[in-house]
Structure formats: C-alpha cells, structure tokens
Design an enzyme around this catalytic site. Structure first.
Site, PDB file in Angstrom:
ATOM      1  N   GLY A 223       0.808  -1.215   0.000  1.00 21.72           N
ATOM      2  CA  GLY A 223       0.000   0.000   0.000  1.00 21.72           C
ATOM      3  C   GLY A 223       0.839   1.261   0.000  1.00 21.72           C
ATOM      4  CG  ASP A 250       4.818   6.547 -14.278  1.00 24.83           C
ATOM      5  OD1 ASP A 250       5.497   7.103 -13.405  1.00 24.83           O
ATOM      6  OD2 ASP A 250       5.307   5.891 -15.215  1.00 24.83           O
TER       7      ASP A 250
END
Ligand code: RIB
Length: 299
Positions: A223, A250
């Site tokens: 996470g 990205d």
C-alpha cells in the site's frame, strides 16, 4: 473555470522492453524475449492514466519528429489527452530500455532525447496551460531547472504533485510547494540519504521535515503511507498477481493528483490511486496496462 482537471509536465518515451528470466548483474549477458515497443515515459504515462480514468488532462512535453514521437502522440490522443502542449523537437524521442523479470520487477535505463530539451522557457511560454488546471504533476525525467520553473510559475491556488523519479536532490523552493511529494522506497532512501532509517513509518516524517506540505510513500503490495500536518496513516493496496510493474507508480500518481483536484483528502485520494496502481500491474506495458474507471475492480 478550469479547462483541464490535471496538467502533466514531463517526459514521453518509447519503451523498448525485453522479458528475461533474471535481470543481469554487472558484466553479465542474459538472453531475453523478442523486443516489444510500448509507449511510456513518466509524464506521458501519467497523462494517459488520468485521461483513461476520465480526467480532462493536458500534457506539456517534447518528443522528436520520428516514429516514436508519432506513436506517443497517437497513444496520447487515443486516450483523450490534450496534446497541444506536446512540442516537436529536432532531438530524437526519449527511449527507455527496460528488462522485466518473471516477478514483474524491472530495471530501466532512459535516454532522455527530446525530454532533456524541455526548458524553463517552454514553461514560461505555457502560461495559459499552467493556469488551465487546478493540479500540476511533474517528475524528474526532464531537467530539474524546468521542474523548478514549474514550481515558480504555478497559478494562484494551484497544487503541485511531484514524483522525484529518477531521484535527485531537490531545491528548497520546489520542496516547499509539493503537496504531496510522492516517493517509492528507493526514492525515499535517496532523498533521505544516511538519515533514512529502516522503517517506512520513520521515512514519512523525515521527508516532511525536508519541507513539502504533504508526503506519500508508495510501498507496492503493502500500500502507501500518507503524511501531512495531521499525522501519518497507511492506505492498503488490493491484492493482485503482478505481471509487469512498469508504469504502475505513474498510474498511482496520476490517479491521486486527479482525485486531489476533485476535492478528495489525501488518504481518500491515495486509496483510489492504490486501486488504479494495482490494476496496472496485472497487465503488460505501461500505458497499455492502465484501467478505465469502469475496469477498476469494485467500480
Ligand atoms: O515509470 C515507468 C516509465 O519509466 C517507463 O514507461 C519508462 O519510459 C520510464 O520513463
């Protein structure tokens, strides 16, 4: 009224990708798969990822007058990205040489090409574009002086999101306007240098002490940590079977930047971004792997 939800200022590369059983060590030669050519570059990737999700997105970048540049423009336009700010240069389009191992992890070398010619003057000439979006997202595959000019030229009230990749020391005036600074584990260690401890929970406050308004540390399958003036919290990532992690960061950054512009707070935007990044690692390539909002698990 903004014309765009998000402006990305950054790189556009052709990704030349070879799958290998094992990424080579220094001095080693390994055999790999047939070559695959994908559209990539951290800036173009973010633009495509955001546009696929439904964000009105513009890209300010430079590509060469060559087949790779045309491939990138086609991919960007197909995703719905506004490419009026993509300038065509005499230098060749940037290229990323990428090897991907069976676990989906990669090693990347970037030849910057036209990306290195995106100058502070280009930023000064793009005032309308900079004023057109509430959030501007930058990375470091373009010159640092250009990133610094973006930080100086931000429209009043605009928010800067910076992923310092590949990592480099950042001027204080850039750090001071990052909201957030987004780093992975490698980038956090480089920015913190010898003062980096072993626990990611210690990195977030140490990064905040460098000056950004907020920080996100991405931890892959574990996470992300989000930190700001109100404290630090962990945001989980959905469990997936990774195929190729190229460009997942990205996609995470683009999704987060877009949701912040829509008014989400940082933990909520990061939770959404984690779902987008996880979906991106389940498919090959960078831009080809990005989900639409409808394709997101749980959508
Ligand atoms: O973040 C992934 C990207 O890094 C690739 O698409 C490659 O072009 C390099 O810029």
């Amino acid at each position: 009224m903004h014309h765009h939800d998000l402006l990305i200022v950054g790189s556009a590369n052709a990704d030349l990708v070879v799958a290998v059983d094992r990424r080579p060590a220094a001095g080693e030669t390994v055999l790999g798969s047939d070559l695959a050519v994908h559209t990539g570059g951290k800036g173009a990737n973010q633009a495509v990822a955001a546009a696929r999700l439904g964000a009105r997105t513009a890209l300010l970048a430079r590509v060469g007058d060559d087949d790779h540049g045309r491939l990138l423009l086609t991919s960007l336009r197909a995703a719905g990205v506004d490419t009026a700010g993509v300038l065509v240069d005499e230098a060749p389009t940037g290229v990323a040489l990428i090897v991907v191992d069976p676990g989906g992890d990669n090693s990347i070398v970037v030849s910057q090409g036209a990306n290195a010619r995106l100058t502070p003057d280009d930023i000064r000439a793009a005032g309308d574009l900079l004023a057109s979006a509430p959030v501007v997202s930058v990375q470091l595959e373009i010159p640092l002086a250009t990133v610094t000019e973006v930080a100086r030229a931000l429209a009043p009230g605009a928010r800067l999101v910076l992923n310092p990749s590949p990592p480099a020391p950042l001027p204080d005036e850039v750090l001071a306007v990052c909201d957030p600074l987004i780093v992975n584990e490698h980038e956090a260690r480089v920015l913190l240098g010898d003062s980096a401890g072993e626990r990611p929970e210690d990195w977030a406050p140490a990064l905040l002490a460098l000056g950004p308004r907020s920080v996100v540390v991405t931890l892959g399958a574990a996470g992300a940590l989000v930190a700001g003036p109100d404290g630090c919290e962990r945001v989980p990532s959905p469990r997936v079977e990774p195929v190729d992690t190229t460009g997942a960061g990205d996609a995470f950054t683009a999704a987060l930047a877009w949701r912040l512009g829509r008014g989400d707070d940082l933990p909520r935007a990061a939770a959404y971004a984690a779902r987008v990044g996880s979906a991106a690692v389940t498919r090959k390539g960078a831009q080809e792997s990005y989900p639409t909002a409808e394709e997101l698990p749980g959508a």
